[in-house]
Write a protein that holds these residues in place. Structure first.
Motif, PDB file in Angstrom:
ATOM      1  N   PHE A  29       0.856  -1.177   0.000  1.00  0.00           N
ATOM      2  CA  PHE A  29       0.000   0.000   0.000  1.00  0.00           C
ATOM      3  C   PHE A  29       0.902   1.241   0.000  1.00  0.00           C
ATOM      4  CE2 PHE A  29      -4.364  -1.338   1.953  1.00  0.00           C
ATOM      5  CZ  PHE A  29      -4.465  -2.365   1.016  1.00  0.00           C
ATOM      6  N   SER A  30       0.892   1.974  -1.089  1.00  0.00           N
ATOM      7  CA  SER A  30       1.600   3.250  -1.156  1.00  0.00           C
ATOM      8  C   SER A  30       0.593   4.365  -0.915  1.00  0.00           C
ATOM      9  CB  SER A  30       2.271   3.424  -2.517  1.00  0.00           C
ATOM     10  OG  SER A  30       3.315   2.481  -2.690  1.00  0.00           O
ATOM     11  N   VAL A  67       0.918  -6.692   4.756  1.00  0.00           N
ATOM     12  CA  VAL A  67       0.747  -5.470   3.977  1.00  0.00           C
ATOM     13  C   VAL A  67       1.832  -4.476   4.373  1.00  0.00           C
ATOM     14  CG1 VAL A  67      -0.842  -3.653   3.235  1.00  0.00           C
ATOM     15  CG2 VAL A  67      -1.769  -5.851   4.027  1.00  0.00           C
ATOM     16  N   ARG A  68       2.650  -4.107   3.416  1.00  0.00           N
ATOM     17  CA  ARG A  68       3.668  -3.072   3.658  1.00  0.00           C
ATOM     18  C   ARG A  68       3.080  -1.728   3.260  1.00  0.00           C
ATOM     19  NH1 ARG A  68       8.497  -0.881   0.802  1.00  0.00           N
ATOM     20  NH2 ARG A  68       9.896  -0.123   2.453  1.00  0.00           N
ATOM     21  N   VAL A  69       2.919  -0.843   4.231  1.00  0.00           N
ATOM     22  CA  VAL A  69       2.355   0.476   3.996  1.00  0.00           C
ATOM     23  C   VAL A  69       3.495   1.492   3.990  1.00  0.00           C
ATOM     24  CG1 VAL A  69       0.780   2.259   4.847  1.00  0.00           C
ATOM     25  CG2 VAL A  69       0.157  -0.159   5.054  1.00  0.00           C
ATOM     26  N   VAL A  70       3.636   2.205   2.873  1.00  0.00           N
ATOM     27  CA  VAL A  70       4.671   3.226   2.722  1.00  0.00           C
ATOM     28  C   VAL A  70       3.978   4.582   2.615  1.00  0.00           C
ATOM     29  CG1 VAL A  70       6.680   3.987   1.411  1.00  0.00           C
ATOM     30  CG2 VAL A  70       6.085   1.549   1.482  1.00  0.00           C
ATOM     31  N   ASN A  71       4.355   5.508   3.477  1.00  0.00           N
ATOM     32  CA  ASN A  71       3.688   6.811   3.552  1.00  0.00           C
ATOM     33  C   ASN A  71       4.455   7.853   2.731  1.00  0.00           C
ATOM     34  OD1 ASN A  71       2.228   9.047   4.177  1.00  0.00           O
ATOM     35  ND2 ASN A  71       2.722   9.076   6.357  1.00  0.00           N
ATOM     36  N   TYR A  75       1.005  13.835   5.666  1.00  0.00           N
ATOM     37  CA  TYR A  75       0.223  13.538   6.870  1.00  0.00           C
ATOM     38  C   TYR A  75       0.776  12.282   7.540  1.00  0.00           C
ATOM     39  CZ  TYR A  75      -3.367  16.470   4.590  1.00  0.00           C
ATOM     40  OH  TYR A  75      -4.053  17.485   3.967  1.00  0.00           O
ATOM     41  N   ASN A  76       0.668  12.196   8.850  1.00  0.00           N
ATOM     42  CA  ASN A  76       0.857  10.913   9.519  1.00  0.00           C
ATOM     43  C   ASN A  76      -0.261   9.975   9.080  1.00  0.00           C
ATOM     44  OD1 ASN A  76       3.110  11.751  10.921  1.00  0.00           O
ATOM     45  ND2 ASN A  76       1.988  12.255  12.785  1.00  0.00           N
ATOM     46  N   ALA A  77       0.037   8.681   9.001  1.00  0.00           N
ATOM     47  CA  ALA A  77      -0.972   7.730   8.506  1.00  0.00           C
ATOM     48  C   ALA A  77      -0.929   6.438   9.304  1.00  0.00           C
ATOM     49  CB  ALA A  77      -0.747   7.435   7.023  1.00  0.00           C
ATOM     50  N   THR A  78      -2.066   5.759   9.370  1.00  0.00           N
ATOM     51  CA  THR A  78      -2.158   4.368   9.842  1.00  0.00           C
ATOM     52  C   THR A  78      -3.284   3.706   9.050  1.00  0.00           C
ATOM     53  OG1 THR A  78      -3.875   4.647  11.539  1.00  0.00           O
ATOM     54  CG2 THR A  78      -1.604   5.081  12.227  1.00  0.00           C
ATOM     55  N   ILE A  79      -3.272   2.388   9.029  1.00  0.00           N
ATOM     56  CA  ILE A  79      -4.374   1.633   8.413  1.00  0.00           C
ATOM     57  C   ILE A  79      -4.953   0.686   9.458  1.00  0.00           C
ATOM     58  CG2 ILE A  79      -5.101   0.049   6.600  1.00  0.00           C
ATOM     59  CD1 ILE A  79      -4.252   2.677   5.438  1.00  0.00           C
ATOM     60  N   GLN A 100      -0.478   1.660  17.980  1.00  0.00           N
ATOM     61  CA  GLN A 100       0.785   2.014  17.327  1.00  0.00           C
ATOM     62  C   GLN A 100       0.920   3.526  17.254  1.00  0.00           C
ATOM     63  OE1 GLN A 100      -0.558   0.915  12.962  1.00  0.00           O
ATOM     64  NE2 GLN A 100       0.992   2.531  12.857  1.00  0.00           N
ATOM     65  N   CYS A 101       2.157   3.994  17.153  1.00  0.00           N
ATOM     66  CA  CYS A 101       2.393   5.378  16.755  1.00  0.00           C
ATOM     67  C   CYS A 101       2.181   5.452  15.246  1.00  0.00           C
ATOM     68  CB  CYS A 101       3.812   5.802  17.113  1.00  0.00           C
ATOM     69  SG  CYS A 101       4.164   5.705  18.891  1.00  0.00           S
ATOM     70  N   PRO A 102       1.788   6.609  14.731  1.00  0.00           N
ATOM     71  CA  PRO A 102       1.500   6.694  13.296  1.00  0.00           C
ATOM     72  C   PRO A 102       2.744   6.521  12.427  1.00  0.00           C
ATOM     73  CG  PRO A 102       1.322   8.853  14.325  1.00  0.00           C
ATOM     74  CD  PRO A 102       1.500   7.868  15.434  1.00  0.00           C
ATOM     75  N   ILE A 103       2.494   6.147  11.176  1.00  0.00           N
ATOM     76  CA  ILE A 103       3.565   6.054  10.178  1.00  0.00           C
ATOM     77  C   ILE A 103       3.826   7.473   9.681  1.00  0.00           C
ATOM     78  CG2 ILE A 103       4.310   4.980   8.027  1.00  0.00           C
ATOM     79  CD1 ILE A 103       1.952   2.954   8.449  1.00  0.00           C
ATOM     80  N   GLN A 104       4.988   8.001   9.992  1.00  0.00           N
ATOM     81  CA  GLN A 104       5.288   9.381   9.648  1.00  0.00           C
ATOM     82  C   GLN A 104       5.642   9.512   8.165  1.00  0.00           C
ATOM     83  OE1 GLN A 104       8.109  11.014  12.496  1.00  0.00           O
ATOM     84  NE2 GLN A 104       7.145   9.876  14.166  1.00  0.00           N
ATOM     85  N   PRO A 105       5.554  10.734   7.618  1.00  0.00           N
ATOM     86  CA  PRO A 105       5.894  10.932   6.207  1.00  0.00           C
ATOM     87  C   PRO A 105       7.267  10.354   5.877  1.00  0.00           C
ATOM     88  CG  PRO A 105       4.884  12.910   7.090  1.00  0.00           C
ATOM     89  CD  PRO A 105       5.076  11.986   8.257  1.00  0.00           C
ATOM     90  N   GLY A 106       7.325   9.596   4.780  1.00  0.00           N
ATOM     91  CA  GLY A 106       8.566   8.979   4.345  1.00  0.00           C
ATOM     92  C   GLY A 106       8.895   7.668   5.022  1.00  0.00           C
ATOM     93  N   GLN A 107       8.054   7.232   5.984  1.00  0.00           N
ATOM     94  CA  GLN A 107       8.305   5.993   6.726  1.00  0.00           C
ATOM     95  C   GLN A 107       7.375   4.875   6.241  1.00  0.00           C
ATOM     96  OE1 GLN A 107      10.939   5.923   9.047  1.00  0.00           O
ATOM     97  NE2 GLN A 107      11.255   7.934   8.099  1.00  0.00           N
TER      98      GLN A 107
END
Length: 555
Positions: A29-30, A67-71, A75-79, A100-107
């Motif tokens: 998931f990009s 599922v590998r989620v790339v942000n 915005y911070n993101a989570t699924i 969880q802590c959110p997935i930060q931009p670029g993480q």
């Protein structure tokens, strides 16, 4: 690939066709921005892989999903994998600052979970701020290979996702509301598979078309991914046979409309048994309280094969916005299949008996427009989001992040559905309720009349719950339990609390971790209508939360 390896794989496939089917499903998931045009206007939206709605995740019961989620956005993101039990894998549940802590931009972050004993339709969506307005998609869990559906096999299966659309930037809408202390602006349209269809001042815009062939049967996997609106769904001149909700099989029944709240799913068989032509598909809002709502009906078309181009669209009557009797009839018709293969395992005894009032309130706010702000609460506690994820604090025994003294009953009882108390102020806190492993829990979710009685579709993460009873007015602890259905109540992950009434649910706390309970109307979640359970480990590793993954995001 070496020839001998290929030969072994072919041999295994021949000997064990079910067992070597892809048991591990990999997805990427990009999270990216995508310029999207709706309502004759274009804006950038947050998407997965540039798609709106996002891609459908397909798997089978008992598969493992990675599922590998790339942000790639700012915005911070989570699924959140809404309705997936996440047995012992709470680290993959997804709500920001809860598990969880959110997935930060670029993480990036890898979600890894197994679909133990689950099959049916669910959904995935962002679980931070209001990103889920466009960051959502379907989860389709097929039965194990060789296991049939407990209903006639359809000729084809189709996913239908209902949603909301704002012309404005959705994050700006909620941020402005938080700063003002007032309700956010309602959406501008309802969508069916991402399209609102023709609307006033934008009649040229096309909508979704459902193509069918005469005498074929279709399984519609219907998902309400709307942010704040409960919806009616109907197809002109066609009846639907309900066979499943929230990935649990039901006793089949026929209806000409579906009532579905945000976060809920409904599987329905559609028989293409009408004359060739074009038929209206409608998604219209339900609201039986004096509260502003987006009143625009989302429109799509069912089109039979060989329909001539200029055929007139066959219409249907749209239910009134406040059609409470229709919602009650639909909800009362929902019963668990409760077959030998799919039993309803309702807890018959109760270890924890809880009464949670759910509603809104008003707190002081010096910087807000009126010197006050609208808030929401459970048992008069408005939830304060932590800055460290609760599951990490629980696992590592980090002090000062939360307390486990959430009140199991209202601290100051009153006539919940009568005249509201003069003081509508709430308490703030990050307070959890602790449950022993494998204990049986009953919660009566009691609506209140503070400001206005309102329906609350309430979602419990990590669990399915049985809706054993409901009623109007205040729950009567002596007489109402006598009418509970403990045989075949519907089993769901998201349960509606009726306006000015109550719903009783039961579940067994067999999943260790920290699990969020919240109203799935995003406005109420933002205002604080949420709490969390901390479920202790049982005995041994098979009854304990797994260790966190190495790539768990940091705050």
């Amino acid at each position: 690939m070496e020839s001998w390896v290929r030969a072994i794989i072919l041999l295994l496939t021949f000997l064990f066709p079910a067992s070597v089917e892809s048991m591990v499903r990999h997805y990427k998931f990009s999270v990216v921005m995508k310029n999207t045009t709706r309502l004759c206007a274009t804006k950038p939206i947050v998407t997965v892989n540039g798609k709106f709605p996002g891609p459908t995740l397909y798997a089978r019961e008992d598969d493992t999903v990675i599922v590998r989620v790339v942000n790639h956005v700012n915005y911070n993101a989570t699924i959140h994998w809404h309705g997936i039990r996440q047995l012992r894998t709470g680290w993959s549940d997804g709500p920001a600052y809860i598990t969880q802590c959110p997935i930060q931009p670029g993480q990036s972050y890898i979600y890894n979970f197994t679909l133990m004993g689950q099959r049916g339709t669910l959904l995935w969506h962002a679980h931070i701020s209001w990103l889920r307005a466009t960051l959502h998609g379907a989860i389709v869990i097929l039965p194990k290979r060789g296991i049939p559906y407990p209903f006639p096999k359809p000729d084809k299966e189709l996913v239908i996702i209902l949603g909301e659309w704002w012309k404005s930037d959705v994050e700006a809408v909620i941020n402005q509301a938080i700063q003002s202390g007032l309700p956010p602006n309602v959406s501008d349209a309802h969508t069916i598979n991402g399209y609102p269809g023709p609307v006033p001042n934008c009649s040229s815009q096309g909508g979704y078309t459902l193509h069918v062939e005469s005498d074929k049967t279709y399984l519609l996997r219907i998902i309400n991914a709307a942010v704040n609106d409960e919806l009616f769904f109907m197809i002109a001149k066609h009846q639907l046979t309900i066979v499943e909700v929230d990935a649990t099989y039901t006793k089949p029944f026929k209806t000409d409309h579906i009532f579905i709240g945000p976060g809920q799913t409904t599987n329905a068989l559609l028989a293409a048994d009408q004359a060739t032509g074009k038929y209206l598909i409608a998604a219209s809002p339900f609201m039986d309280a004096p509260i502003p709502i987006d009143n625009l009906t989302g429109i799509a078309t069912l089109r039979y094969k060989e329909t001539i181009t200029n055929s007139p669209l066959i219409l249907t009557n749209i239910p009134p916005q406040n059609a409470t009797p229709l919602t009650s009839t639909f909800i009362d018709s929902l019963l668990s299949l409760n077959s030998k293969q799919y039993p309803a395992t309702v807890p018959l005894t109760v270890d924890y008996s809880l009464l949670f009032t759910v509603g809104v309130g008003v707190n002081p706010c010096a910087t807000c427009v009126n010197g006050s702000q609208l808030v929401a609460n459970i048992n008069n506690v408005t939830f304060v989001m932590p800055t460290t994820a609760l599951l990490q604090a629980h696992y590592y025994n980090i002090s000062g992040v939360f307390t486990d003294d959430f009140p199991g009953n209202p601290l100051m009882p009153y006539n919940y559905t009568g005249n509201p108390p003069a003081n509508m102020q709430t308490m703030n806190g990050t307070r959890l309720y602790r449950l022993a492993y494998n204990s049986s829990v009953q919660i009566v979710l009691q609506g209140t009349a503070v400001i206005a009685p309102e329906n609350h579709p309430t979602h419990l993460h990590g669990y399915n719950v049985f809706a054993v009873g409901k009623g109007l007015g205040n729950f009567d602890p002596v007489n109402d339990p006598k009418k509970f259905n403990l045989v075949d109540p519907i089993e769901r992950n998201t349960i509606g609390v009726p306006s000015g009434g109550w719903t009783a649910i039961r579940f067994r706390a067999d999943n260790p971790g920290v699990w969020l309970l919240h109203c799935h109307l995003e406005v109420h979640t933002t205002w604080g209508l949420k709490m969390a359970f901390v479920v202790d480990n049982g005995k041994g590793p098979n009854e304990s939360l797994l260790p966190p993954p190495s790539d768990l995001p940091t705050c």
